[in-house]
Motif scaffolding. Sequence first.
Motif, PDB file in Angstrom:
ATOM      1  N   ALA A 134       0.742  -1.268   0.041  1.00  0.00           N
ATOM      2  CA  ALA A 134      -0.001   0.095  -0.057  1.00  0.00           C
ATOM      3  C   ALA A 134       0.893   1.222  -0.082  1.00  0.00           C
ATOM      4  O   ALA A 134       0.593   2.287  -0.832  1.00  0.00           O
ATOM      5  CB  ALA A 134      -1.045  -0.103   1.273  1.00  0.00           C
ATOM      6  N   GLU A 135       2.045   1.402   0.814  1.00  0.00           N
ATOM      7  CA  GLU A 135       2.821   2.448   0.604  1.00  0.00           C
ATOM      8  C   GLU A 135       3.738   2.731  -0.466  1.00  0.00           C
ATOM      9  O   GLU A 135       4.174   3.872  -0.750  1.00  0.00           O
ATOM     10  CB  GLU A 135       3.844   2.278   2.170  1.00  0.00           C
ATOM     11  CG  GLU A 135       4.911   1.307   2.044  1.00  0.00           C
ATOM     12  CD  GLU A 135       4.271  -0.058   2.513  1.00  0.00           C
ATOM     13  OE1 GLU A 135       4.843  -0.859   2.892  1.00  0.00           O
ATOM     14  OE2 GLU A 135       2.895  -0.004   2.882  1.00  0.00           O
ATOM     15  N   ASP A 136       3.643   1.616  -1.379  1.00  0.00           N
ATOM     16  CA  ASP A 136       4.438   1.799  -2.693  1.00  0.00           C
ATOM     17  C   ASP A 136       3.412   2.418  -3.726  1.00  0.00           C
ATOM     18  O   ASP A 136       3.655   2.525  -4.916  1.00  0.00           O
ATOM     19  CB  ASP A 136       5.022   0.553  -3.021  1.00  0.00           C
ATOM     20  CG  ASP A 136       6.287   0.351  -1.994  1.00  0.00           C
ATOM     21  OD1 ASP A 136       6.801   1.313  -1.424  1.00  0.00           O
ATOM     22  OD2 ASP A 136       6.370  -0.898  -2.017  1.00  0.00           O
ATOM     23  N   ILE A 137       2.238   2.243  -3.568  1.00  0.00           N
ATOM     24  CA  ILE A 137       1.121   3.021  -4.475  1.00  0.00           C
ATOM     25  C   ILE A 137       1.467   4.410  -4.643  1.00  0.00           C
ATOM     26  O   ILE A 137       1.258   5.197  -3.826  1.00  0.00           O
ATOM     27  CB  ILE A 137      -0.290   2.555  -4.031  1.00  0.00           C
ATOM     28  CG1 ILE A 137      -0.686   1.242  -3.968  1.00  0.00           C
ATOM     29  CG2 ILE A 137      -1.102   3.252  -5.067  1.00  0.00           C
ATOM     30  CD1 ILE A 137      -0.412   0.252  -5.023  1.00  0.00           C
ATOM     31  N   PRO A 138       1.847   4.647  -6.190  1.00  0.00           N
ATOM     32  CA  PRO A 138       2.155   6.228  -6.373  1.00  0.00           C
ATOM     33  C   PRO A 138       0.905   6.914  -6.931  1.00  0.00           C
ATOM     34  O   PRO A 138      -0.255   6.350  -6.879  1.00  0.00           O
ATOM     35  CB  PRO A 138       2.977   6.279  -7.579  1.00  0.00           C
ATOM     36  CG  PRO A 138       2.448   4.826  -8.317  1.00  0.00           C
ATOM     37  CD  PRO A 138       2.001   3.887  -7.387  1.00  0.00           C
ATOM     38  N   ALA A 139       0.800   8.288  -6.465  1.00  0.00           N
ATOM     39  CA  ALA A 139      -0.151   9.091  -7.061  1.00  0.00           C
ATOM     40  C   ALA A 139      -0.366   8.898  -8.670  1.00  0.00           C
ATOM     41  O   ALA A 139       0.519   8.905  -9.367  1.00  0.00           O
ATOM     42  CB  ALA A 139      -0.097  10.410  -6.526  1.00  0.00           C
ATOM     43  N   SER A 140      -1.667   9.094  -9.120  1.00  0.00           N
ATOM     44  CA  SER A 140      -1.800   9.205 -10.427  1.00  0.00           C
ATOM     45  C   SER A 140      -2.399  10.403 -11.088  1.00  0.00           C
ATOM     46  O   SER A 140      -3.525  10.871 -10.217  1.00  0.00           O
ATOM     47  CB  SER A 140      -2.566   7.705 -11.010  1.00  0.00           C
ATOM     48  OG  SER A 140      -1.792   6.581 -10.692  1.00  0.00           O
ATOM     49  N   THR A 141      -2.343  10.813 -12.188  1.00  0.00           N
ATOM     50  CA  THR A 141      -2.800  11.860 -12.725  1.00  0.00           C
ATOM     51  C   THR A 141      -3.710  11.455 -14.221  1.00  0.00           C
ATOM     52  O   THR A 141      -3.353  10.718 -14.593  1.00  0.00           O
ATOM     53  CB  THR A 141      -2.050  12.872 -13.211  1.00  0.00           C
ATOM     54  OG1 THR A 141      -1.416  13.480 -12.092  1.00  0.00           O
ATOM     55  CG2 THR A 141      -2.834  14.088 -13.892  1.00  0.00           C
ATOM     56  N   PHE A 142      -5.039  12.229 -14.148  1.00  0.00           N
ATOM     57  CA  PHE A 142      -5.863  11.673 -15.062  1.00  0.00           C
ATOM     58  C   PHE A 142      -6.613  12.871 -15.646  1.00  0.00           C
ATOM     59  O   PHE A 142      -6.963  13.798 -14.757  1.00  0.00           O
ATOM     60  CB  PHE A 142      -7.045  10.636 -14.704  1.00  0.00           C
ATOM     61  CG  PHE A 142      -6.540   9.388 -14.164  1.00  0.00           C
ATOM     62  CD1 PHE A 142      -6.235   8.407 -15.050  1.00  0.00           C
ATOM     63  CD2 PHE A 142      -6.399   8.983 -13.056  1.00  0.00           C
ATOM     64  CE1 PHE A 142      -5.962   7.240 -14.628  1.00  0.00           C
ATOM     65  CE2 PHE A 142      -5.970   7.926 -12.667  1.00  0.00           C
ATOM     66  CZ  PHE A 142      -5.579   6.873 -13.243  1.00  0.00           C
ATOM     67  N   TRP A 143      -6.533  12.877 -17.120  1.00  0.00           N
ATOM     68  CA  TRP A 143      -7.506  14.156 -17.577  1.00  0.00           C
ATOM     69  C   TRP A 143      -8.456  13.411 -18.559  1.00  0.00           C
ATOM     70  O   TRP A 143      -8.572  12.331 -19.125  1.00  0.00           O
ATOM     71  CB  TRP A 143      -6.618  14.852 -18.896  1.00  0.00           C
ATOM     72  CG  TRP A 143      -5.234  15.472 -18.310  1.00  0.00           C
ATOM     73  CD1 TRP A 143      -4.328  15.172 -17.925  1.00  0.00           C
ATOM     74  CD2 TRP A 143      -5.440  16.992 -18.233  1.00  0.00           C
ATOM     75  NE1 TRP A 143      -3.278  16.253 -17.552  1.00  0.00           N
ATOM     76  CE2 TRP A 143      -4.260  17.107 -17.659  1.00  0.00           C
ATOM     77  CE3 TRP A 143      -6.414  17.833 -18.386  1.00  0.00           C
ATOM     78  CZ2 TRP A 143      -3.839  18.714 -17.369  1.00  0.00           C
ATOM     79  CZ3 TRP A 143      -6.145  19.140 -18.020  1.00  0.00           C
ATOM     80  CH2 TRP A 143      -4.821  19.621 -17.780  1.00  0.00           C
ATOM     81  N   THR A 144      -9.796  14.099 -18.418  1.00  0.00           N
ATOM     82  CA  THR A 144     -11.100  13.778 -18.665  1.00  0.00           C
ATOM     83  C   THR A 144     -11.879  14.700 -19.522  1.00  0.00           C
ATOM     84  O   THR A 144     -12.095  15.796 -18.947  1.00  0.00           O
ATOM     85  CB  THR A 144     -11.865  13.003 -17.697  1.00  0.00           C
ATOM     86  OG1 THR A 144     -10.976  11.982 -16.853  1.00  0.00           O
ATOM     87  CG2 THR A 144     -13.002  12.231 -18.184  1.00  0.00           C
ATOM     88  N   THR A 196      -3.691   9.826 -19.161  1.00  0.00           N
ATOM     89  CA  THR A 196      -3.104  10.290 -17.878  1.00  0.00           C
ATOM     90  C   THR A 196      -2.317  11.759 -18.186  1.00  0.00           C
ATOM     91  O   THR A 196      -1.699  12.299 -17.161  1.00  0.00           O
ATOM     92  CB  THR A 196      -1.936   9.241 -17.589  1.00  0.00           C
ATOM     93  OG1 THR A 196      -1.241   8.854 -18.837  1.00  0.00           O
ATOM     94  CG2 THR A 196      -2.436   8.018 -17.257  1.00  0.00           C
ATOM     95  N   ASP A 197      -2.476  12.128 -19.476  1.00  0.00           N
ATOM     96  CA  ASP A 197      -2.089  13.635 -19.682  1.00  0.00           C
ATOM     97  C   ASP A 197      -3.226  14.204 -20.639  1.00  0.00           C
ATOM     98  O   ASP A 197      -3.865  13.529 -21.293  1.00  0.00           O
ATOM     99  CB  ASP A 197      -0.716  13.626 -20.101  1.00  0.00           C
ATOM    100  CG  ASP A 197      -0.282  12.499 -21.475  1.00  0.00           C
ATOM    101  OD1 ASP A 197      -1.142  12.871 -22.377  1.00  0.00           O
ATOM    102  OD2 ASP A 197       0.496  11.995 -21.416  1.00  0.00           O
ATOM    103  N   PHE A 198      -2.857  15.418 -20.936  1.00  0.00           N
ATOM    104  CA  PHE A 198      -3.745  16.036 -21.576  1.00  0.00           C
ATOM    105  C   PHE A 198      -3.930  15.548 -23.237  1.00  0.00           C
ATOM    106  O   PHE A 198      -4.882  15.065 -23.779  1.00  0.00           O
ATOM    107  CB  PHE A 198      -3.774  17.522 -21.706  1.00  0.00           C
ATOM    108  CG  PHE A 198      -5.028  18.327 -22.532  1.00  0.00           C
ATOM    109  CD1 PHE A 198      -6.138  18.636 -22.007  1.00  0.00           C
ATOM    110  CD2 PHE A 198      -4.561  18.692 -24.005  1.00  0.00           C
ATOM    111  CE1 PHE A 198      -6.981  19.273 -22.734  1.00  0.00           C
ATOM    112  CE2 PHE A 198      -5.589  19.294 -24.497  1.00  0.00           C
ATOM    113  CZ  PHE A 198      -6.833  19.775 -23.909  1.00  0.00           C
ATOM    114  N   ASP A 199      -2.660  15.264 -23.867  1.00  0.00           N
ATOM    115  CA  ASP A 199      -2.694  14.945 -25.218  1.00  0.00           C
ATOM    116  C   ASP A 199      -3.029  13.287 -25.237  1.00  0.00           C
ATOM    117  O   ASP A 199      -3.592  13.010 -26.221  1.00  0.00           O
ATOM    118  CB  ASP A 199      -1.307  14.889 -25.941  1.00  0.00           C
ATOM    119  CG  ASP A 199      -1.043  16.580 -25.706  1.00  0.00           C
ATOM    120  OD1 ASP A 199      -1.994  17.304 -26.226  1.00  0.00           O
ATOM    121  OD2 ASP A 199       0.102  17.018 -25.927  1.00  0.00           O
ATOM    122  N   GLY A 200      -2.780  12.865 -24.160  1.00  0.00           N
ATOM    123  CA  GLY A 200      -3.014  11.104 -24.218  1.00  0.00           C
ATOM    124  C   GLY A 200      -4.373  10.797 -24.407  1.00  0.00           C
ATOM    125  O   GLY A 200      -4.592   9.615 -24.538  1.00  0.00           O
TER     126      GLY A 200
END
Length: 486
Positions: free
Chosen positions: A126-136, A329-333
Amino acid sequence: VPAQDDAAPLPEPAVIEPLGPTIEVLPGARTVLDLRTCMEQALASNDSLLAERERRAELDGQKLQALATGLPTIDLASDWTRRRDPSFALDPTFGGGDDAGFGTVPGADPWFDDWLQGFGSFIPSAEDIPASTFWTTSVAVNWELNPREILGAVGAANLGIERQDLLVDATEHAVLSGVVEAYYRVIMMAEAVRAVEAQYANQDELLEITRLQFELGTATRLDTLQAAVGLANIEPTLRRVRRQVANAGARLNALLGRDPEAPLSIANESLVETDPIDRERALELAVSRPDLQASDRFVGMLERQKQAQSAKRWWPYLTLFGSYGRVGTDFDGQWDDGHETWTVSAAVNLPLWNGLLTSGQLHETRAQIRRTEIELRGHRRQAQVVVLELLNNLSAARRTLAAAELNLDRAEEARDESLLRYRLGQVDYLSVLDAESNHLTARRTLIEARYQVLTLTASLKRAVGHSPATPLTAIDGLVAAPKSRG
């Protein structure tokens, strides 16, 4: 004057001493306004009428709001989120948790159990789960389709527009009635000024005659003093009636949508209508005048409101929802292949119970309908009472006008004869003064009677639901047919 049948036509009243074709009410006017021009200007510029017409535009907006209840809503949304979610690493279902293994398989080789236990190492702690960014980015359509509610709302809006149109008509009639009253009041006060001016001239002549007779010894000093006092007493009356002409002109200007002190000249015209009135037809027309029809439309609006409210109680309706979007995960993606996300749903809703909200609304609306219908019934009766009063007053005013016209001729004859005999020394000053007073009273009575007939006729037209600009003969069935003889 002998008694006459109310249905019989009256003779046209004779015109009293003319003022001339034009009355200068407030000096400086370049054009002369007749009554019809005043009415047209009031319809175009009267402030209260313009405000009532603007309220009509407000109802157009309310109708658009009613139509909106049957249309879908469309939203375009683009959002950015950043999150950290270790929940799947904490759940043993996915091989996470404190014991990040899958247990053992009975009867399997030991090496397989070891491999199975090691598979849990693919799930990070659990402590190794990174934060993630999403664009929708997505477009969503939401449509609640309730036909009964839509029909009720739109029907109420349409009736509201009809009601406002009728209220505009009623306001136009009220404004025109005020214009007629103000216009004829200007003429009445101008005639009063002319009458007082004539009285002043006669009194001045009487003073000169009395002075001459005093020098000849046929009149006393008291007669001369009385004549001078009588002349002085007329001056404040003359100033008062002249001021009343200006006040009446300011009122007329305001009704025309002009500055009260704007220059004003009007045509000296007074068309007296003496057509006999059918009382029964007048009472029929009274209950259908525009303001009462507007109240009837309001009852219809309440019925439509009740229909819309009942749509939320035991009436099924359809809800549709759909959305389409892109995620990355990014604007262009988010525009890459395979990053589409979409949702479609349809639901049939059957309201079962929303507390007592709908029941309370329906109870209130039904009571409001009953109350409005009772009030409307009372307003119709009162409208007929007003018409009856106007008919009675108009009949009396017409008789008074006919009598006043005859009486003025007699008063003028008596005054002229008394003045002639005074010149010859055959009557005293008091006899002349009494004859002059009677003549002035007769003239004022005629002026006021004419004003009463003109304004009562305009009020009657308004009371039966027609514009005061409409002739009596143009109102369907209002003028009584002449009675056959023999």
